[in-house]
Design a protein around this motif. Structure first.
Motif, PDB file in Angstrom:
ATOM      1  N   ALA A 197     -16.047  65.574  -8.160  1.00  0.00           N
ATOM      2  CA  ALA A 197     -15.503  64.639  -6.911  1.00  0.00           C
ATOM      3  C   ALA A 197     -17.038  64.801  -6.030  1.00  0.00           C
ATOM      4  O   ALA A 197     -17.056  63.778  -5.836  1.00  0.00           O
ATOM      5  CB  ALA A 197     -14.578  64.758  -6.580  1.00  0.00           C
ATOM      6  N   VAL A 209     -13.402  60.494  -7.089  1.00  0.00           N
ATOM      7  CA  VAL A 209     -11.893  59.844  -6.668  1.00  0.00           C
ATOM      8  C   VAL A 209     -11.775  59.205  -6.028  1.00  0.00           C
ATOM      9  O   VAL A 209     -12.843  58.702  -5.039  1.00  0.00           O
ATOM     10  CB  VAL A 209     -11.972  61.190  -5.760  1.00  0.00           C
ATOM     11  N   MET A 221     -10.287  56.798  -2.512  1.00  0.00           N
ATOM     12  CA  MET A 221      -9.465  57.451  -1.518  1.00  0.00           C
ATOM     13  C   MET A 221      -9.013  56.192  -1.365  1.00  0.00           C
ATOM     14  O   MET A 221      -9.869  54.694  -1.594  1.00  0.00           O
ATOM     15  CB  MET A 221      -9.991  58.009  -1.102  1.00  0.00           C
ATOM     16  N   HIS A 222      -7.763  55.485  -0.631  1.00  0.00           N
ATOM     17  CA  HIS A 222      -7.214  54.693  -0.565  1.00  0.00           C
ATOM     18  C   HIS A 222      -8.548  54.743   0.908  1.00  0.00           C
ATOM     19  O   HIS A 222      -8.465  55.352   1.951  1.00  0.00           O
ATOM     20  CB  HIS A 222      -6.121  54.372   0.352  1.00  0.00           C
ATOM     21  N   MET A 261      -6.805  56.725   4.361  1.00  0.00           N
ATOM     22  CA  MET A 261      -6.692  57.509   4.032  1.00  0.00           C
ATOM     23  C   MET A 261      -8.419  58.171   4.232  1.00  0.00           C
ATOM     24  O   MET A 261      -8.681  59.790   5.171  1.00  0.00           O
ATOM     25  CB  MET A 261      -6.686  58.642   2.275  1.00  0.00           C
ATOM     26  N   THR A 298     -12.778  66.321   1.540  1.00  0.00           N
ATOM     27  CA  THR A 298     -11.181  65.324   0.728  1.00  0.00           C
ATOM     28  C   THR A 298     -11.139  64.918  -0.655  1.00  0.00           C
ATOM     29  O   THR A 298     -10.450  64.304  -1.330  1.00  0.00           O
ATOM     30  CB  THR A 298     -10.844  64.532   1.240  1.00  0.00           C
ATOM     31  N   ALA A 299     -12.486  64.274  -1.225  1.00  0.00           N
ATOM     32  CA  ALA A 299     -12.505  64.095  -2.747  1.00  0.00           C
ATOM     33  C   ALA A 299     -12.860  65.304  -3.650  1.00  0.00           C
ATOM     34  O   ALA A 299     -11.828  65.251  -4.222  1.00  0.00           O
ATOM     35  CB  ALA A 299     -14.056  63.488  -2.691  1.00  0.00           C
ATOM     36  N   PHE A 324      -8.907  65.832  -3.068  1.00  0.00           N
ATOM     37  CA  PHE A 324      -7.895  64.468  -4.325  1.00  0.00           C
ATOM     38  C   PHE A 324      -8.148  65.248  -5.723  1.00  0.00           C
ATOM     39  O   PHE A 324      -7.034  65.348  -6.642  1.00  0.00           O
ATOM     40  CB  PHE A 324      -8.777  63.853  -3.821  1.00  0.00           C
ATOM     41  N   VAL A 348      -5.591  68.044  -6.003  1.00  0.00           N
ATOM     42  CA  VAL A 348      -4.287  67.452  -6.371  1.00  0.00           C
ATOM     43  C   VAL A 348      -4.163  67.048  -7.600  1.00  0.00           C
ATOM     44  O   VAL A 348      -3.822  67.397  -8.864  1.00  0.00           O
ATOM     45  CB  VAL A 348      -4.018  67.142  -5.657  1.00  0.00           C
ATOM     46  N   GLY A 349      -5.491  66.504  -8.104  1.00  0.00           N
ATOM     47  CA  GLY A 349      -5.439  65.798  -9.513  1.00  0.00           C
ATOM     48  C   GLY A 349      -5.205  66.811 -10.933  1.00  0.00           C
ATOM     49  O   GLY A 349      -5.030  65.984 -11.829  1.00  0.00           O
ATOM     50  N   ARG A 387      -2.144  68.193 -11.058  1.00  0.00           N
ATOM     51  CA  ARG A 387      -1.142  67.539 -11.424  1.00  0.00           C
ATOM     52  C   ARG A 387      -0.996  67.497 -12.515  1.00  0.00           C
ATOM     53  O   ARG A 387       0.288  67.039 -13.248  1.00  0.00           O
ATOM     54  CB  ARG A 387      -1.226  66.292 -10.192  1.00  0.00           C
ATOM     55  N   THR A 420     -12.874  61.663 -12.414  1.00  0.00           N
ATOM     56  CA  THR A 420     -11.433  62.102 -11.760  1.00  0.00           C
ATOM     57  C   THR A 420     -10.839  60.826 -11.167  1.00  0.00           C
ATOM     58  O   THR A 420     -10.447  60.273  -9.949  1.00  0.00           O
ATOM     59  CB  THR A 420     -12.741  62.329 -10.351  1.00  0.00           C
TER      60      THR A 420
END
Length: 375
Positions: free
Chosen positions: A207, A303, A305-306, A309, A333-334, A337, A340-341, A344, A374
């Motif tokens: 990322a 990644v 991101m909105h 965010m 932050t990337a 994420f 987390v990805g 998950r 990602t």
């Protein structure tokens, strides 16, 4: 917890909510401790993060040299020398352009504030003019007191130089020993946990890798296109404004908005309303090119991101570490994420780690954590 009759004291929804609250508090506490440690140890953390960003950006260059039968150490040395030459040259050009046109840009912004107040009757433009005037006065006062503050300036310069040298050394070692990253993950967590740690590291670094390379390429295209447009429109300080666009591109959304607004205000003050509208059109056209063509083509595997965010991450980074925090907020932050990805994807099957997806790219061996999908 049960009552005397053996029935639960709280209903099932309340117990679930309490459990989730406990998890949220635990995660928040761990994150807060991590941020606090980063602030306390910022002297070491800052070079480390900068070195990781540099490694993500220079991985392909190092890999290309290794494939040309150079030793990993020699390839890392040549890559770092190239980094110093490119960053030093580009930094000199950007800083010189900004210094040469800084006073002109500030004067133009101040004049545009007066124009807006005179023609549109917007009193808030006073704040714009006074802010530009204050900035100009601050620069003048700083220059006048440069001799008296030489010791403080040397201290800041020494700190900056030490951070740069340490970042460069760390980048060299990260590039040279990138092939040992997987082994390090398995030595820290043997067995299946090592596979999970390695996959998380690859996803997080992928990322960051995608963000750095994509943002640098997009920033260069944006700066060149906007500079050419400003030169055609004969907007004063076009090169300095283009340099400002390139630097601010590493702060998504906010940086492009601020640099574009400055360019429009400069055009309004020196070339009039018509040229200012043309400048706005050029900037909007370049941003549309970036949003609809460059971003999907270049950063489609990073990644996504909105924007909300991203803005929250930039705000949090600014509150923690100022401008440096704003620059580092989005890649960090990337990476989060990406972690987390990965988690998950591994645990979504039903409570246990699943096998890695079959469509994941094979490690390239050119960087510590090769890029992964990602999206």
């Amino acid at each position: 917890m049960h009552t005397g009759t053996g029935k639960p004291l709280l209903p099932e929804p309340a117990r679930r909510a309490a459990a989730w609250c406990a998890v949220a508090l635990l995660v928040t506490g761990v994150a807060a401790v991590g941020v606090w440690l980063c602030i306390v140890l910022k002297t070491a953390v800052t070079p480390l993060l900068l070195a990781l960003l540099g490694t993500a950006l220079l991985g392909p260059v190092h890999g290309w040299l290794v494939r040309r039968k150079l030793s990993r150490a020699l390839a890392a040395i040549l890559t770092c020398v190239t980094l110093v030459a490119v960053v030093g040259g580009a930094g000199y050009i950007v800083v010189k352009a900004l210094i040469d046109s800084a006073e002109q840009i500030v004067d133009s912004v101040q004049q545009s504030g007066d124009w807006i107040k005179q023609h549109l009757g917007i009193t808030a433009a006073d704040d714009l003019g006074s802010a530009a005037g204050s900035l100009k006065d601050l620069v003048a006062k700083w220059g006048a007191k440069a001799a008296s503050g030489v010791l403080a300036g040397l201290s800041v310069l020494g700190s900056l130089l030490a951070t740069s040298v340490l970042s460069l050394l760390l980048t060299f070692f990260f590039l040279k020993d990138s092939d040992r990253a997987a082994g390090l993950a398995h030595s820290i967590a043997p067995g299946p946990a090592g596979d999970t740690l390695e996959a998380i590291g690859r996803r997080a670094f992928g990322a960051v890798e995608g963000f750095m390379r994509g943002t640098t390429f997009i920033a260069l295209i944006d700066a060149v296109c906007i500079t050419v447009g400003l030169l055609i429109l004969r907007v004063p300080g076009a090169v300095g404004l283009g340099a400002l666009v390139f630097v601010s591109a590493y702060i998504p959304y906010l940086g492009a908005t601020l640099s574009g607004a400055v360019a429009v205000l400069v055009a309004l003050a020196d070339r009039g309303l018509v040229i200012a509208l043309w400048t706005l059109g050029v900037i909007l056209a370049v941003q549309q090119l970036e949003g609809h063509i460059l971003q999907p083509m270049i950063q489609s595997r990073t990644v996504q991101m909105h924007p909300a965010m991203v803005m929250l991450a930039i705000t949090a980074g600014a509150s923690v570490a100022g401008i440096l925090g704003m620059l580092l907020a989005v890649p960090v932050t990337a990476a989060a994420f990406g972690v987390v990805g990965e988690l998950r994807g591994r645990y979504s099957a039903g409570g246990g780690p699943s096998a890695p997806s079959g469509d994941a790219p094979e490690p390239s061996g050119d960087s510590p954590e090769p890029s992964a999908d990602t999206s």
